[in-house]
Design a protein around this motif. Structure first.
Motif, mmCIF file in Angstrom:
data_model
loop_
_atom_site.group_PDB
_atom_site.id
_atom_site.type_symbol
_atom_site.label_atom_id
_atom_site.label_comp_id
_atom_site.label_asym_id
_atom_site.label_seq_id
_atom_site.Cartn_x
_atom_site.Cartn_y
_atom_site.Cartn_z
ATOM 1 N N LYS A 272 0.828 -1.050 0.004
ATOM 2 C CA LYS A 272 0.061 -0.066 0.033
ATOM 3 C C LYS A 272 0.887 1.196 -0.093
ATOM 4 N N GLY A 273 1.874 1.331 0.979
ATOM 5 C CA GLY A 273 2.815 2.450 0.935
ATOM 6 C C GLY A 273 3.345 2.557 -0.384
ATOM 7 N N ARG A 274 4.111 1.466 -1.072
ATOM 8 C CA ARG A 274 4.515 1.552 -2.329
ATOM 9 C C ARG A 274 3.712 2.091 -3.570
ATOM 10 N N GLY A 275 2.399 1.860 -3.461
ATOM 11 C CA GLY A 275 1.587 2.336 -4.195
ATOM 12 C C GLY A 275 1.137 3.931 -4.147
ATOM 13 N N PHE A 276 1.109 4.229 -2.964
ATOM 14 C CA PHE A 276 1.140 5.564 -2.536
ATOM 15 C C PHE A 276 2.318 6.548 -2.869
ATOM 16 N N ALA A 277 3.591 5.995 -2.850
ATOM 17 C CA ALA A 277 4.644 6.524 -3.291
ATOM 18 C C ALA A 277 4.590 6.797 -4.535
ATOM 19 N N ALA A 278 4.529 5.723 -5.440
ATOM 20 C CA ALA A 278 4.432 5.850 -6.879
ATOM 21 C C ALA A 278 3.568 6.821 -7.317
ATOM 22 N N ARG A 279 2.251 7.102 -6.761
ATOM 23 C CA ARG A 279 1.391 8.273 -7.241
ATOM 24 C C ARG A 279 1.644 9.666 -6.806
ATOM 25 N N VAL B 237 13.883 -0.846 -3.965
ATOM 26 C CA VAL B 237 13.976 0.404 -4.755
ATOM 27 C C VAL B 237 13.568 -0.022 -6.044
ATOM 28 N N ALA B 238 13.718 -1.206 -6.788
ATOM 29 C CA ALA B 238 13.385 -1.702 -7.944
ATOM 30 C C ALA B 238 11.834 -1.525 -8.032
ATOM 31 N N ALA B 239 11.105 -2.205 -7.147
ATOM 32 C CA ALA B 239 9.728 -2.013 -6.879
ATOM 33 C C ALA B 239 9.265 -0.824 -6.871
ATOM 34 N N LEU B 240 9.811 0.218 -6.258
ATOM 35 C CA LEU B 240 9.326 1.641 -6.063
ATOM 36 C C LEU B 240 9.449 2.064 -7.617
ATOM 37 N N ARG B 241 10.562 1.904 -8.217
ATOM 38 C CA ARG B 241 10.881 2.431 -9.569
ATOM 39 C C ARG B 241 9.906 2.190 -10.575
ATOM 40 N N GLN B 242 9.490 0.748 -10.584
ATOM 41 C CA GLN B 242 8.544 0.044 -11.558
ATOM 42 C C GLN B 242 7.034 0.505 -11.128
ATOM 43 N N ALA B 243 6.689 0.797 -9.933
ATOM 44 C CA ALA B 243 5.471 1.205 -9.610
ATOM 45 C C ALA B 243 5.350 2.625 -10.236
ATOM 46 N N ALA B 244 6.355 3.453 -9.988
ATOM 47 C CA ALA B 244 6.198 4.939 -10.553
ATOM 48 C C ALA B 244 6.063 5.036 -11.965
ATOM 49 N N SER B 245 6.803 4.023 -12.576
ATOM 50 C CA SER B 245 6.767 3.887 -14.045
ATOM 51 C C SER B 245 5.304 3.423 -14.457
ATOM 52 N N ASP B 246 4.885 2.555 -13.757
ATOM 53 C CA ASP B 246 3.469 2.199 -14.104
ATOM 54 C C ASP B 246 2.357 3.193 -13.969
ATOM 55 N N GLU B 247 2.562 4.081 -13.143
ATOM 56 C CA GLU B 247 1.731 5.202 -12.899
ATOM 57 C C GLU B 247 2.107 6.477 -14.158
ATOM 58 N N GLY B 248 2.867 5.985 -15.041
ATOM 59 C CA GLY B 248 3.283 7.169 -15.982
ATOM 60 C C GLY B 248 4.384 8.126 -15.728
ATOM 61 N N ARG B 249 5.038 7.955 -14.559
ATOM 62 C CA ARG B 249 6.036 8.742 -14.176
ATOM 63 C C ARG B 249 7.324 8.579 -14.684
ATOM 64 N N ALA B 250 8.166 9.627 -15.110
ATOM 65 C CA ALA B 250 9.693 9.446 -15.624
ATOM 66 C C ALA B 250 10.650 8.912 -14.481
ATOM 67 N N PRO B 251 11.513 8.123 -14.928
ATOM 68 C CA PRO B 251 12.725 7.576 -14.052
ATOM 69 C C PRO B 251 13.401 8.994 -13.123
ATOM 70 N N GLY B 252 13.325 9.840 -13.735
ATOM 71 C CA GLY B 252 14.083 11.087 -12.669
ATOM 72 C C GLY B 252 12.960 11.717 -12.037
#
Length: 454
Positions: A229-236, A255-270
């Protein structure tokens, strides 16, 4: 570049229980302005991104079913409000950022939005908010509740909370609403200000944001949860994420899971900077650093460390034998701390005694000890193994630990080309990401005033 934040708290000792007794420790002066202004000047001299101010509402009363151990060892109590020291630190610095922890479970969003806007003005846009939902039942009872909400329910509350504060920060005032027109006698063009209206399962808010637009409008958003749940919140929502764990084997998958979750939300790596907890004990030589660490360990309060761990995990460590293996328990306390010493690294088995020893210096993160070259080698290896962007550095002795980092570690990293030599001008978000406002992909951007600038 390897980035540093200082991990602090408006209390005694913070992450190194018992070290307040060390003759060179200053953390007992946490309730004076000089403590905070001296720290701010030191960190800015060392080029730190900012000071990350932790906070906790409630007492650590899980250990022994009582707050006695926490009170006896100053285990994050007494603790003062983290927001109130920020203006003093901002007054003596020009670039240092301030990430402040505020528990949204017990704060009205309308009032918190104003406080953050005020701090963004007073710091010239250097404020960030570490969004937390709490993990102590003692806090819930103090706020008139029987117990805290269930772990995942707290994140559902947080999602709605963020929608409210984003609407206030981004949608209530147009960028051109404030005119300050002395000749016309118009301070604010009322046609460019609107009330926000929100009605949901947890909040009903109708009103105009009380503060005029600040340099960043929405503060830089920090977050520290790595549960699903926290990872999903952070990704958004998060722009900076704080992760903690004892080894690269624990941190790298997160770290890998956070970056993948952010990517899934349409966010750029940076769009996401990730900082790992660590403590640095450094001196001119490896031998001197090891001697310093041994001296520090002689002051550790093991009972205070277990009181901390009990609060983080919701497990009463006083009921366990010191040589017993720590086994996983699922409850509504924080999930990450328990995972760190049970299932996050299957190759490592922790006893209660080992947990107390480890947590006693810098909390649950690794301790890098040695000469400047040795410590910087370890930092570079950790970054390479995990993919983090930098470190939230805990202290052992205030302000000696940070002074040693500034004197020994920063110049060595700069010599290697791995640490900034100057700050970027402008607000905190510009220093970190090159822009003053949240980017268009961030959920806050969807609340911008219809006639406001993008």
């Amino acid at each position: 570049m390897i980035r540093f934040n200082a991990f602090e708290m408006n209390c005694v000792g913070h992450q190194s229980p018992g070290l307040w007794r060390h003759p060179r420790d200053r953390s007992g002066a946490y309730n004076t302005l000089a403590y905070w202004t001296d720290l701010a000047r030191l960190l800015e001299r060392g080029g730190f991104d900012g000071v990350f101010l932790a906070d906790v509402v409630g007492l650590y009363d899980v250990y022994g079913g009582s707050p006695a151990a926490a009170l006896r060892h100053a285990t994050q109590v007494p603790v003062n409000d983290p927001l109130l020291v920020v203006p003093a630190m901002a007054a003596v610095t020009e670039h240092l950022g301030f990430g402040v922890t505020v528990n949204l479970s017990y704060e009205a969003p309308y009032l918190l939005a104003r406080r953050m806007t005020t701090l963004d003005h007073l710091t010239s846009g250097r404020i960030g908010w570490n969004v937390v939902t709490g993990y102590l039942d003692s806090a819930a009872r103090a706020m008139g509740l029987e117990r805290q909400r269930a772990h995942d329910d707290r994140y559902d509350l947080a999602e709605e909370y963020m929608a409210v504060v984003y609407a206030l920060w981004e949608g209530s005032w147009d960028d051109r609403a404030v005119r300050r027109d002395r000749a016309a006698g118009v301070f604010t063009d009322s046609s460019r200000v609107r009330a926000i209206r929100h009605e949901g399962p947890h909040f009903r808010v109708e009103g105009v944001h009380l503060g005029e637009p600040s340099p960043q409008r929405t503060p830089v958003i920090y977050q520290a949860g790595t549960s699903p749940k926290g990872r999903g919140f952070a990704a958004r929502h998060a722009e900076c994420v704080f992760v903690s764990g004892p080894s690269p084997q624990v941190i790298a998958p997160r770290v890998a899971a956070l970056r993948q979750a952010a990517s899934d939300e349409g966010r750029a790596p940076g769009d996401l900077l990730i900082y790992a907890l660590a403590t640095l004990v450094v001196a001119e030589t490896d031998a001197r650093a090891q001697a310093k660490l041994a001296e520090y360990r002689s002051y550790v309060s093991h009972e205070g460390a277990l009181a901390l761990m009990s609060g983080w995990t919701g497990v009463d460590f006083s009921t366990l034998d010191l040589d017993a293996q720590v086994r996983h328990v699922e409850n509504d306390a924080g999930r990450t701390a328990m995972d760190n010493v049970t299932r996050a690294d299957p190759s490592r088995v922790w006893t209660v005694r080992e947990v107390a020893e480890h947590v006693g210096i810098g909390g649950i993160g690794p301790v890098f000890c040695g000469s400047p070259a040795t410590v910087c080698d370890a930092l570079e290896a950790f970054v390479a193994a995990t993919g983090v962007d930098g470190f939230n550095l805990a202290y052992v002795v205030a302000h000696e630990t940070f002074a040693d980092v500034v004197e020994f570690v920063v110049p060595e990293l700069q010599r290697r080309g791995r640490y900034p030599t100057a700050y970027r001008d402008g607000p905190l978000r510009r220093k970190l990401f090159g822009r003053d406002r949240v980017d268009a992909a961030h959920p806050a951007a969807g609340h911008r005033h219809a006639s406001g600038a993008a």
